[in-house]
Design a protein around this motif. Structure first.
Motif, PDB file in Angstrom:
ATOM      1  N   PHE B  36      22.707 118.716   9.008  1.00 45.13           N
ATOM      2  CA  PHE B  36      22.521 117.349   9.493  1.00 45.13           C
ATOM      3  C   PHE B  36      21.885 116.572   8.344  1.00 45.13           C
ATOM      4  O   PHE B  36      20.766 116.886   7.936  1.00 45.13           O
ATOM      5  CB  PHE B  36      21.584 117.299  10.702  1.00 45.13           C
ATOM      6  N   LEU B  37      22.595 115.588   7.856  1.00 48.49           N
ATOM      7  CA  LEU B  37      22.111 114.819   6.704  1.00 48.49           C
ATOM      8  C   LEU B  37      21.936 113.366   7.108  1.00 48.49           C
ATOM      9  O   LEU B  37      22.812 112.790   7.764  1.00 48.49           O
ATOM     10  CB  LEU B  37      23.147 114.937   5.568  1.00 48.49           C
ATOM     11  N   VAL B 208      26.818 113.612   8.846  1.00 44.84           N
ATOM     12  CA  VAL B 208      26.008 112.523   8.296  1.00 44.84           C
ATOM     13  C   VAL B 208      25.588 111.639   9.455  1.00 44.84           C
ATOM     14  O   VAL B 208      26.426 111.174  10.237  1.00 44.84           O
ATOM     15  CB  VAL B 208      26.788 111.702   7.247  1.00 44.84           C
ATOM     16  N   MET B 209      24.276 111.470   9.608  1.00 41.66           N
ATOM     17  CA  MET B 209      23.758 110.720  10.764  1.00 41.66           C
ATOM     18  C   MET B 209      23.095 109.422  10.333  1.00 41.66           C
ATOM     19  O   MET B 209      22.481 109.341   9.271  1.00 41.66           O
ATOM     20  CB  MET B 209      22.749 111.574  11.531  1.00 41.66           C
ATOM     21  N   ALA B 214      26.378 110.232  14.860  1.00 38.79           N
ATOM     22  CA  ALA B 214      27.041 110.964  13.781  1.00 38.79           C
ATOM     23  C   ALA B 214      28.048 110.014  13.152  1.00 38.79           C
ATOM     24  O   ALA B 214      29.020 109.618  13.786  1.00 38.79           O
ATOM     25  CB  ALA B 214      27.735 112.194  14.341  1.00 38.79           C
ATOM     26  N   GLU B 215      27.803 109.626  11.905  1.00 33.73           N
ATOM     27  CA  GLU B 215      28.715 108.697  11.219  1.00 33.73           C
ATOM     28  C   GLU B 215      29.988 109.410  10.795  1.00 33.73           C
ATOM     29  O   GLU B 215      31.072 108.864  10.877  1.00 33.73           O
ATOM     30  CB  GLU B 215      28.022 108.122   9.978  1.00 33.73           C
ATOM     31  N   GLN B 216      29.820 110.651  10.330  1.00 32.70           N
ATOM     32  CA  GLN B 216      30.989 111.424   9.896  1.00 32.70           C
ATOM     33  C   GLN B 216      30.659 112.909   9.942  1.00 32.70           C
ATOM     34  O   GLN B 216      29.535 113.306   9.637  1.00 32.70           O
ATOM     35  CB  GLN B 216      31.400 111.036   8.466  1.00 32.70           C
ATOM     36  N   VAL B 217      31.637 113.696  10.356  1.00 34.87           N
ATOM     37  CA  VAL B 217      31.485 115.158  10.333  1.00 34.87           C
ATOM     38  C   VAL B 217      32.615 115.686   9.459  1.00 34.87           C
ATOM     39  O   VAL B 217      33.786 115.370   9.695  1.00 34.87           O
ATOM     40  CB  VAL B 217      31.619 115.757  11.753  1.00 34.87           C
ATOM     41  N   LYS B 230      31.012 102.837   5.420  1.00 36.51           N
ATOM     42  CA  LYS B 230      30.280 102.295   4.265  1.00 36.51           C
ATOM     43  C   LYS B 230      28.949 103.020   4.105  1.00 36.51           C
ATOM     44  O   LYS B 230      28.512 103.309   2.996  1.00 36.51           O
ATOM     45  CB  LYS B 230      30.022 100.810   4.539  1.00 36.51           C
ATOM     46  N   PHE B 231      28.296 103.345   5.251  1.00 35.33           N
ATOM     47  CA  PHE B 231      27.007 104.020   5.180  1.00 35.33           C
ATOM     48  C   PHE B 231      27.149 105.380   4.496  1.00 35.33           C
ATOM     49  O   PHE B 231      26.379 105.715   3.592  1.00 35.33           O
ATOM     50  CB  PHE B 231      26.389 104.205   6.576  1.00 35.33           C
TER      51      PHE B 231
END
Lengths: 261, 354
Positions: B36-37, B208-209, B214-217, B230-231
């Motif tokens: 988890f980043l 990515v949190m 969760a923005e992307q896994v 973008k984040f």
């Protein structure tokens, strides 16, 4: 110059403190005319009432310590862990015995627990002993709570608790194997302070009419000349022994681990 | 994923009026290492703590090995956890710390002793059993904490920023050690970190949190090279972002200041006049033309930093500045500030951020 003033103040303060003790000790050794002797001490130690009252107070002190530890350690732990917002309230409550005189506490007890109340604790000797123990616990509460709270502050109890939980431990195991051993020295400090308070306490024991060491001190003081000084020296010795033991056990405390190297 | 070992389904967590985790979903396969980043306050530790049982979700459920553990107490979940602050019991020796979970579980003494020795060998501290935590360095303490967490053979290993309190050198070596132990034991692991290098280097997948979501896994490769938002693009790695305007959507023309780029096939759904953010990693940009690079922009050298093996050059492009790294070549002097320069790149490496 400043150093000289500081030393003078220190020596003067020390003299004010030490001189009465020296005078008292000297007087306690002067029972036999013209020579120093331990006659007063021998007289005190030979008195069966001394042994009875001292034993009674020691036993009461031990019970008070056990009850105090069982009351204070879980409370202080729980407040720090789960209800930190309540800490000032609990601290205030634990300070109350410092501002409420023992005589007020004991009259309150007598009024609440007399033989015509719904819980007539004063009706039996055992009941009165229990009441006295509660009173001693209240008197020692500020010291015991502060000692334990300081001990808890020195360790990260929240993380240690979670670490133990993740390893399968329940509350009893966490308390007995993780928390208590790590605040053991703080608990001992509180215990010695409790012991010192209970041994010399007069008001509660006298008004509850229990055969404790405090009322015996008063009784001897009212009727004899040299023995009260000998008893006072013995009491001081016990208190100082307790203080010394606190210093010794403080060195045995588990050391907090380094955070990073 | 055919057989997820850990399932986090529609989990939400609020503290009073503040929602810290919103509709979080994740499936983790058996033996997988997932990180988890995210930045501080993104909710990564809260999700981890909900998996551990230290926090209860406001809604949603958590399933481990097919069993719903959402409302199970932490000590009933059989999960090993390593904390940032090590959390070794100061009153116990290293061996006693490692044996703690086994004793709680009622494992017989000979078996406990054998397992403790095995764990101390695993973390390469077989001689340290009799020492107390205060006699160990930070790295050694964290290895003992790992051994303690692994000793009762947990179903799942949770690592809450375990390397954050360590110095840089120890951090890298312990990171590799954790990964190798995880692979050796094949234990499903969740690793929380705010350090992108850590996450990229040891994870099978990264979540990515940001802002409790969760923005992307994806795999480290996907996260770095194909950021979904973008984040993610900004948070993971260094990124040059150029602001452009679509001038002709059909032919893929984008205007950046007074220059035009042709980005055929990358402007799906855009129309003339749309504003776009175009992102490039520094390592995909070259100073001057390069074989395979089909796009270029003209600019002026704004800054040159000599870093030894690498030279970091900043090139001004009208309103924006682009950073690029070139290897130091002793026969070619670095460019000088103010010099006109051309940067080139492959349009395939260009990320269009919406």
């Amino acid at each position: 110059m400043k150093r000289a003033i500081a030393w003078t103040a220190f020596l003067l303060g020390s003299l004010i403190f030490i001189l009465p003790l020296v005078g008292m000790t000297e007087f306690s050794l002067s029972m036999r005319r013209g020579v120093y002797s331990f006659d007063a001490y021998a007289s005190v130690l030979a008195d069966p009432q001394f042994r009875e009252t001292f034993t009674y107070s020691v036993v009461m002190a031990l019970f008070t310590i056990v009850f105090g530890v069982l009351l204070v350690v879980p409370t202080a732990y729980w407040v720090r862990l789960k209800m930190p917002a309540l800490r000032p309230v609990v601290e205030f409550i634990t300070l109350m015995p410092l501002v409420i005189p023992a005589i007020v506490i004991v009259f309150g007890y007598i009024r609440l627990y007399n033989t015509s109340s719904w819980l007539p604790l004063t009706g039996t000797a055992m009941g009165t002993n229990v009441l006295l123990m509660f009173g001693y616990t209240a008197l020692a509460l500020p010291y015991m709570y502060r000692a334990v709270d300081t001990g808890l502050r020195a360790i990260d109890i929240a993380t240690l608790t979670e670490a133990a939980q993740s390893l399968g431990a329940g509350w009893t195991t966490i308390f007995a194997k993780v928390i208590l051993p790590n605040v053991f020295v703080a608990v001992l400090s509180g215990a010695f302070l409790t012991f010192a308070i209970v041994i010399g306490e007069f008001t509660l024991a006298a008004l509850l009419n229990r055969p404790a060491f405090g009322p015996y001190l008063q009784l001897v003081g009212a009727n004899k000349a040299y023995e009260p000084s000998a008893l006072a020296v013995i009491s001081f010795g016990i208190t100082w022994l307790c203080m010394g033991l606190i210093q010794i056990v403080a060195r045995l405390a588990p050391k907090p681990p380094a955070q990073s190297h | 994923m055919t057989d997820p070992f850990l399932q986090i389904e529609h989990v939400r967590k609020s503290f009073g009026p503040t929602t810290v985790v919103e509709d979080f979903n994740l499936d983790v396969g058996r033996g997988e290492f997932v990180s988890f980043l995210g930045p501080s306050g993104c909710g990564k530790t809260t999700v981890l703590r909900m998996v551990a049982g230290f926090e209860e979700p406001s809604s949603g459920r958590i399933v481990i090995g097919g069993k719903d553990v959402t409302h199970l107490k932490p000590n009933q979940r059989n999960i090993g956890m390593v904390f940032q602050a090590y959390a070794l019991f100061p009153n116990l020796t290293v061996a006693q710390n490692v044996a703690f979970g086994l004793k709680v579980a009622g494992v017989p003494k000979p078996e406990t002793e054998r397992r403790v020795a095995e764990m101390l060998n695993l973390i390469k501290l077989p001689e340290f059993g009799g020492r107390y935590p205060y006699q160990l360095s930070g790295g050694q303490q964290q290895r003992v904490a790992l051994a303690r967490a692994l000793a009762p053979k947990p179903k799942l290993l949770l690592l809450d920023e375990p390397l954050s309190a360590l110095d840089a050198k120890v951090r890298v070596s312990l990171r590799d050690e954790i990964r190798s132990i995880q692979k050796e034991l094949g234990i499903t692991t969740i690793f929380v970190t705010h350090d992108q290098e850590e996450a990229l280097s040891i994870s099978d997948r990264i979540v990515v949190m940001y802002g409790g979501k969760a923005e992307q896994v994806g795999t480290p490769f996907e996260i770095y090279n194909r950021p979904a938002t973008k984040f993610v693009a900004n948070f993971v790695g260094t990124l040059n972002v150029l602001e452009g305007v679509v001038s002709d959507a059909a032919s893929g023309k984008v205007r950046i200041d007074s220059q035009e780029l042709s980005l055929k096939g990358k402007l799906n759904g855009s129309k003339a006049g749309d504003r776009l953010s175009l992102a490039l990693r520094p390592e995909t940009i070259a100073l001057g033309p390069k074989p395979g690079h089909d796009a270029s922009l003209q600019g002026q050298i704004a800054d040159v930093h000599f870093l030894g093996s690498v030279i970091r050059v900043r090139v001004g492009l009208g309103g924006g500045v682009v950073s690029l790294d070139t290897f130091n070549n002793s026969s070619t002097p670095p460019p000088t500030v103010g010099e006109r320069a051309e940067i080139s790149f492959s349009s395939n490496d260009l990320l269009v951020l919406h």
